[in-house]
Design a protein around this motif. Structure first.
Motif, PDB file in Angstrom:
ATOM      1  N   PHE A   1       5.165   2.965   8.116  1.00 15.82           N
ATOM      2  CA  PHE A   1       4.329   2.103   7.831  1.00 15.82           C
ATOM      3  C   PHE A   1       3.621   1.953   6.124  1.00 15.82           C
ATOM      4  CE2 PHE A   1      -0.352   2.183   8.275  1.00 15.82           C
ATOM      5  CZ  PHE A   1      -0.431   1.591   9.664  1.00 15.82           C
ATOM      6  N   MET A   2       3.394   3.481   6.102  1.00 17.51           N
ATOM      7  CA  MET A   2       3.434   3.045   4.333  1.00 17.51           C
ATOM      8  C   MET A   2       3.781   2.632   3.548  1.00 17.51           C
ATOM      9  SD  MET A   2      -0.035   5.070   5.632  1.00 17.51           S
ATOM     10  CE  MET A   2      -0.301   4.733   3.592  1.00 17.51           C
ATOM     11  N   LYS A   3       5.122   2.478   4.121  1.00 17.14           N
ATOM     12  CA  LYS A   3       5.647   1.511   2.628  1.00 17.14           C
ATOM     13  C   LYS A   3       5.252   0.541   2.953  1.00 17.14           C
ATOM     14  CE  LYS A   3       9.606   0.929   0.281  1.00 17.14           C
ATOM     15  NZ  LYS A   3       9.527   0.804  -1.386  1.00 17.14           N
ATOM     16  N   MET A   4       5.691  -0.602   4.572  1.00 17.22           N
ATOM     17  CA  MET A   4       5.689  -1.239   4.636  1.00 17.22           C
ATOM     18  C   MET A   4       3.421  -2.186   4.476  1.00 17.22           C
ATOM     19  SD  MET A   4       8.566  -3.065   5.352  1.00 17.22           S
ATOM     20  CE  MET A   4       7.634  -4.376   5.491  1.00 17.22           C
ATOM     21  N   LYS A   5       2.999  -1.330   4.160  1.00 14.03           N
ATOM     22  CA  LYS A   5       1.564  -1.563   4.107  1.00 14.03           C
ATOM     23  C   LYS A   5       1.524  -1.877   2.515  1.00 14.03           C
ATOM     24  CE  LYS A   5      -2.883  -1.473   5.450  1.00 14.03           C
ATOM     25  NZ  LYS A   5      -3.165  -2.383   6.265  1.00 14.03           N
ATOM     26  N   LYS A   6       2.005  -1.046   2.037  1.00 17.75           N
ATOM     27  CA  LYS A   6       1.810  -1.079  -0.131  1.00 17.75           C
ATOM     28  C   LYS A   6       2.932  -2.639  -0.370  1.00 17.75           C
ATOM     29  CE  LYS A   6       3.624   1.578  -4.429  1.00 17.75           C
ATOM     30  NZ  LYS A   6       4.739   2.478  -4.402  1.00 17.75           N
ATOM     31  N   LEU A   7       3.991  -2.635   0.400  1.00 18.75           N
ATOM     32  CA  LEU A   7       4.830  -3.822   0.186  1.00 18.75           C
ATOM     33  C   LEU A   7       4.106  -5.580   0.514  1.00 18.75           C
ATOM     34  CD1 LEU A   7       8.472  -2.771   1.412  1.00 18.75           C
ATOM     35  CD2 LEU A   7       7.279  -3.417  -0.997  1.00 18.75           C
TER      36      LEU A   7
END
Length: 212
Positions: free
Chosen positions: A113-119
């Protein structure tokens, strides 16, 4: 109908309860605007999606069988489109961005979730997704190319109230949707998302429910 299409879910639910009133309100706002808008153009202060503020996500129906996850259902079609009223556009009418698919990331995990949010929030035209059937469009999608709507009939099946009441409930919702389409000048059909049978009469809904 022609299946070479993109779909956009306007109010996907994470469970089996179809939010009739909220979905209708959102549909009316979109129809009145005449376009699907990115979060920024909607003047939203924040977005819960992973496509950032300037992009609109769509499902490429021709890729709906490309799946991820242990249950084989982690993609845009099985996560969003089957659980929402969706807008349908012919693929040849839209110019889309093919995001880079991250096959080893799942947004259902905290780390994912955090990875996709950042990307999703990075600047530039390079886009990323964890869903193999997702494409994106920048800024807006005019409804001039809208060709149909799909309806999640399976979410409205209610064994407790019986077939007759279930059909009446579905027809009432479809009638409201059709009146909204007529009010804003959109003469497009509504199809069941699983079968693509046209939902244009009580008999068609009854027959569809018998086969589910």
């Amino acid at each position: 109908m022609e299946k070479n299409i993109y779909l956009h879910a306007i109010n996907a639910t994470s469970d089996d309860n179809y939010p009739t009133i909220e979905t209708y309100q959102i549909l009316c706002k979109i129809l009145k605007c005449g376009a699907l808008l990115s979060s920024r153009l909607q003047r939203k202060l924040s977005t819960d999606g992973f496509n950032g503020k300037d992009y609109i996500s769509l499902c490429d129906y021709t890729k709906k069988d490309i799946k991820k996850g242990e249950d084989g259902k982690y993609n845009a079609f099985h996560t969003y489109i089957r659980y929402s009223l969706s807008l349908v556009f012919p693929k040849n009418e839209l110019s889309v961005i093919e995001p880079i698919i991250l096959s080893d990331i799942y947004a259902i995990s905290k780390e994912g979730f955090m990875k996709m949010k950042k990307l999703g929030e990075i600047k530039g035209d390079r886009r990323y997704t964890d869903m193999p059937d997702e494409v994106q469009v920048k800024n807006k999608i005019p409804l001039a190319s809208l060709t149909a709507l799909t309806y999640p009939t399976h979410l409205s099946i209610d064994d407790e109230i019986g077939e007759r009441a279930t059909i009446a409930k579905i027809m009432m919702d479809l009638d409201s949707i059709n009146k909204a389409l007529d009010r804003f000048g959109y003469n497009v059909p509504i199809y069941d998302i699983d079968t693509f049978e046209k939902l244009d009469s009580t008999s068609s809904v009854r027959m569809l429910l018998k086969n589910k």
